[in-house]
Design a protein around this motif. Structure first.
Motif, mmCIF file in Angstrom:
data_model
loop_
_atom_site.group_PDB
_atom_site.id
_atom_site.type_symbol
_atom_site.label_atom_id
_atom_site.label_comp_id
_atom_site.label_asym_id
_atom_site.label_seq_id
_atom_site.Cartn_x
_atom_site.Cartn_y
_atom_site.Cartn_z
ATOM 1 N N PRO A 19 0.325 -2.579 -8.292
ATOM 2 C CA PRO A 19 1.502 -2.502 -9.159
ATOM 3 C C PRO A 19 2.728 -3.186 -8.561
ATOM 4 O O PRO A 19 3.806 -2.619 -8.519
ATOM 5 C CB PRO A 19 1.709 -1.005 -9.304
ATOM 6 N N HIS A 20 2.546 -4.395 -8.065
ATOM 7 C CA HIS A 20 3.649 -5.172 -7.510
ATOM 8 C C HIS A 20 3.358 -6.647 -7.751
ATOM 9 O O HIS A 20 2.260 -7.010 -8.154
ATOM 10 C CB HIS A 20 3.852 -4.885 -6.017
ATOM 11 N N ILE A 21 4.339 -7.472 -7.521
ATOM 12 C CA ILE A 21 4.196 -8.915 -7.684
ATOM 13 C C ILE A 21 3.990 -9.525 -6.304
ATOM 14 O O ILE A 21 4.770 -9.282 -5.390
ATOM 15 C CB ILE A 21 5.456 -9.540 -8.323
ATOM 16 N N TRP A 22 2.939 -10.304 -6.140
ATOM 17 C CA TRP A 22 2.721 -11.055 -4.901
ATOM 18 C C TRP A 22 3.179 -12.487 -5.111
ATOM 19 O O TRP A 22 2.903 -13.092 -6.135
ATOM 20 C CB TRP A 22 1.240 -11.094 -4.528
ATOM 21 N N VAL A 23 3.867 -13.028 -4.144
ATOM 22 C CA VAL A 23 4.135 -14.460 -4.106
ATOM 23 C C VAL A 23 3.183 -15.006 -3.061
ATOM 24 O O VAL A 23 3.248 -14.628 -1.890
ATOM 25 C CB VAL A 23 5.608 -14.768 -3.749
ATOM 26 N N ASN A 24 2.250 -15.852 -3.515
ATOM 27 C CA ASN A 24 1.199 -16.363 -2.642
ATOM 28 C C ASN A 24 1.370 -17.854 -2.398
ATOM 29 O O ASN A 24 1.860 -18.583 -3.259
ATOM 30 C CB ASN A 24 -0.181 -16.124 -3.264
ATOM 31 N N ALA A 25 0.901 -18.298 -1.241
ATOM 32 C CA ALA A 25 0.883 -19.717 -0.908
ATOM 33 C C ALA A 25 -0.466 -20.289 -1.326
ATOM 34 O O ALA A 25 -1.414 -19.559 -1.609
ATOM 35 C CB ALA A 25 1.095 -19.904 0.592
#
Length: 114
Positions: A19-25
């Protein structure tokens, strides 16, 4: 000074399991995690439009930095006194020169050189 994780980065929306937003490379490594601290399966706080906007801005950071460097360099190329562009050594107050100095300040901040 260490270098940032290479882009591109993407903002991945929350799911049932996360239940969160991931910022991925692009390397599939997490760069940032945006979450509501009191999240409890939909009964507590929810991620807001601002949270999603922040995630998109974070994900755009490598591209923004590259564009800023390119624009600052282009202004430098254009502003060399040639006569054709009307620039002289006294043109430091020209709006593009002021913007270029601001760009270099932001670049230095991003690269921990401020």
């Amino acid at each position: 000074m260490s270098k940032h994780t290479p882009g591109p980065w993407t903002a991945e929306p929350p799911s049932e399991q996360t239940p969160h937003i991931w910022v991925n490379a692009a390397t599939n490594s997490g760069v940032a995690k945006i979450e509501v601290c009191d999240y409890d399966d939909g009964k507590g706080e929810r991620l807001t439009d601002e949270d999603f906007a922040n995630a998109r801005l974070i994900a755009a950071a490598p591209d923004l930095l590259a564009a800023l460097k390119s624009a600052a360099a282009a202004i430098g190329d254009w502003s060399r006194p040639t006569g054709a562009n009307g620039m002289t050594s006294a043109s430091l107050g020209h709006p593009l020169m002021v913007a270029q100095r601001a760009m270099y300040d932001v670049i230095a901040k991003a690269e921990d050189r401020s």
